[in-house]
Design a protein around this motif. Structure first.
Motif, PDB file in Angstrom:
ATOM      1  N   ALA A  51       0.845  -1.188   0.000  1.00 11.51           N
ATOM      2  CA  ALA A  51       0.000   0.000   0.000  1.00 11.51           C
ATOM      3  C   ALA A  51       0.883   1.241   0.000  1.00 11.51           C
ATOM      4  O   ALA A  51       1.997   1.211   0.529  1.00 11.51           O
ATOM      5  CB  ALA A  51      -0.892   0.000   1.228  1.00 11.51           C
ATOM      6  N   PRO A  52       0.395   2.314  -0.592  1.00 15.34           N
ATOM      7  CA  PRO A  52       1.136   3.568  -0.497  1.00 15.34           C
ATOM      8  C   PRO A  52       1.340   3.943   0.972  1.00 15.34           C
ATOM      9  O   PRO A  52       0.538   3.565   1.834  1.00 15.34           O
ATOM     10  CB  PRO A  52       0.220   4.575  -1.203  1.00 15.34           C
ATOM     11  CG  PRO A  52      -0.643   3.745  -2.102  1.00 15.34           C
ATOM     12  CD  PRO A  52      -0.824   2.437  -1.381  1.00 15.34           C
ATOM     13  N   ALA A  53       2.377   4.676   1.248  1.00 14.14           N
ATOM     14  CA  ALA A  53       2.696   5.065   2.626  1.00 14.14           C
ATOM     15  C   ALA A  53       1.487   5.656   3.329  1.00 14.14           C
ATOM     16  O   ALA A  53       0.781   6.501   2.772  1.00 14.14           O
ATOM     17  CB  ALA A  53       3.847   6.066   2.620  1.00 14.14           C
ATOM     18  N   GLY A  54       1.224   5.179   4.522  1.00  9.23           N
ATOM     19  CA  GLY A  54       0.134   5.704   5.335  1.00  9.23           C
ATOM     20  C   GLY A  54      -1.209   5.049   5.101  1.00  9.23           C
ATOM     21  O   GLY A  54      -2.167   5.340   5.808  1.00  9.23           O
ATOM     22  N   LEU A  55      -1.307   4.165   4.097  1.00  8.95           N
ATOM     23  CA  LEU A  55      -2.571   3.489   3.818  1.00  8.95           C
ATOM     24  C   LEU A  55      -2.486   2.028   4.249  1.00  8.95           C
ATOM     25  O   LEU A  55      -1.411   1.432   4.227  1.00  8.95           O
ATOM     26  CB  LEU A  55      -2.898   3.562   2.322  1.00  8.95           C
ATOM     27  CG  LEU A  55      -3.170   4.953   1.761  1.00  8.95           C
ATOM     28  CD1 LEU A  55      -3.423   4.871   0.264  1.00  8.95           C
ATOM     29  CD2 LEU A  55      -4.356   5.591   2.457  1.00  8.95           C
ATOM     30  N   PRO A  56      -3.624   1.428   4.611  1.00  6.60           N
ATOM     31  CA  PRO A  56      -3.608   0.020   5.017  1.00  6.60           C
ATOM     32  C   PRO A  56      -3.351  -0.904   3.821  1.00  6.60           C
ATOM     33  O   PRO A  56      -3.728  -0.581   2.697  1.00  6.60           O
ATOM     34  CB  PRO A  56      -5.008  -0.197   5.586  1.00  6.60           C
ATOM     35  CG  PRO A  56      -5.858   0.841   4.925  1.00  6.60           C
ATOM     36  CD  PRO A  56      -4.948   2.014   4.680  1.00  6.60           C
ATOM     37  N   ASP A  57      -2.694  -2.054   4.082  1.00  6.29           N
ATOM     38  CA  ASP A  57      -2.542  -3.043   3.012  1.00  6.29           C
ATOM     39  C   ASP A  57      -3.878  -3.755   2.821  1.00  6.29           C
ATOM     40  O   ASP A  57      -4.859  -3.473   3.531  1.00  6.29           O
ATOM     41  CB  ASP A  57      -1.379  -4.004   3.292  1.00  6.29           C
ATOM     42  CG  ASP A  57      -1.589  -4.894   4.501  1.00  6.29           C
ATOM     43  OD1 ASP A  57      -2.754  -5.116   4.929  1.00  6.29           O
ATOM     44  OD2 ASP A  57      -0.587  -5.399   5.039  1.00  6.29           O
ATOM     45  N   LEU A  58      -3.954  -4.669   1.869  1.00  7.94           N
ATOM     46  CA  LEU A  58      -5.233  -5.318   1.560  1.00  7.94           C
ATOM     47  C   LEU A  58      -5.797  -6.098   2.739  1.00  7.94           C
ATOM     48  O   LEU A  58      -7.008  -6.084   2.973  1.00  7.94           O
ATOM     49  CB  LEU A  58      -5.093  -6.234   0.347  1.00  7.94           C
ATOM     50  CG  LEU A  58      -4.987  -5.529  -1.001  1.00  7.94           C
ATOM     51  CD1 LEU A  58      -4.778  -6.540  -2.118  1.00  7.94           C
ATOM     52  CD2 LEU A  58      -6.221  -4.677  -1.267  1.00  7.94           C
ATOM     53  N   ALA A  59      -4.947  -6.775   3.483  1.00  4.53           N
ATOM     54  CA  ALA A  59      -5.430  -7.534   4.646  1.00  4.53           C
ATOM     55  C   ALA A  59      -6.037  -6.590   5.681  1.00  4.53           C
ATOM     56  O   ALA A  59      -7.107  -6.868   6.242  1.00  4.53           O
ATOM     57  CB  ALA A  59      -4.297  -8.349   5.255  1.00  4.53           C
ATOM     58  N   GLU A  60      -5.375  -5.486   5.934  1.00  8.29           N
ATOM     59  CA  GLU A  60      -5.900  -4.508   6.891  1.00  8.29           C
ATOM     60  C   GLU A  60      -7.192  -3.877   6.370  1.00  8.29           C
ATOM     61  O   GLU A  60      -8.145  -3.672   7.131  1.00  8.29           O
ATOM     62  CB  GLU A  60      -4.856  -3.425   7.158  1.00  8.29           C
ATOM     63  CG  GLU A  60      -3.622  -3.939   7.875  1.00  8.29           C
ATOM     64  CD  GLU A  60      -2.456  -2.959   7.835  1.00  8.29           C
ATOM     65  OE1 GLU A  60      -1.647  -3.015   8.776  1.00  8.29           O
ATOM     66  OE2 GLU A  60      -2.337  -2.168   6.863  1.00  8.29           O
TER      67      GLU A  60
END
Length: 111
Positions: A51-60
């Motif tokens: 994920a771009p910095a500061g954004l959650p990844d797909l699992a999150e």
């Protein structure tokens, strides 16, 4: 508010991210919200994706969607073809016929 049903048509993590983000926004506004992973898109169930910095990844992001009341539905055929199990608590197995039969007055978006 009318509901929102989003069909993710392929295994593109960016489209899945957009679908989950849109679903969370719709759920926050109080509408019924569903994300349907069609055929090869079910492989996204096991993706974490960067994920771009500061954004959650797909699992999150999936966890946020689940906590927001977003219903995540995985194509039964796609599950079988990919050898992926939908036994996770936040995923229901389903088919396109049932999805459309229960559409009611939901808006339908395909990504």
């Amino acid at each position: 508010m009318r509901g929102l049903t989003i069909v993710v048509a392929g295994p593109d993590p960016d489209r899945f991210r957009a679908a989950l983000t849109m679903a969370c926004a719709a759920a926050a506004l109080g509408g019924r919200t569903r994300v349907y992973l069609h055929e090869q898109a079910v492989t996204l169930l096991t993706a974490t994706g960067s994920a771009p910095a500061g954004l959650p990844d797909l699992a999150e992001l999936r966890a946020v969607a689940s906590d927001s009341g977003v219903e995540l539905i995985a194509c039964q055929t796609g599950l079988a073809l990919a050898g992926v199990s939908a036994t996770r608590a936040d995923v229901a197995a389903g088919g396109m016929i049932d999805l459309l039969a229960t559409l009611s007055d939901d808006r339908l978006v395909t990504l």
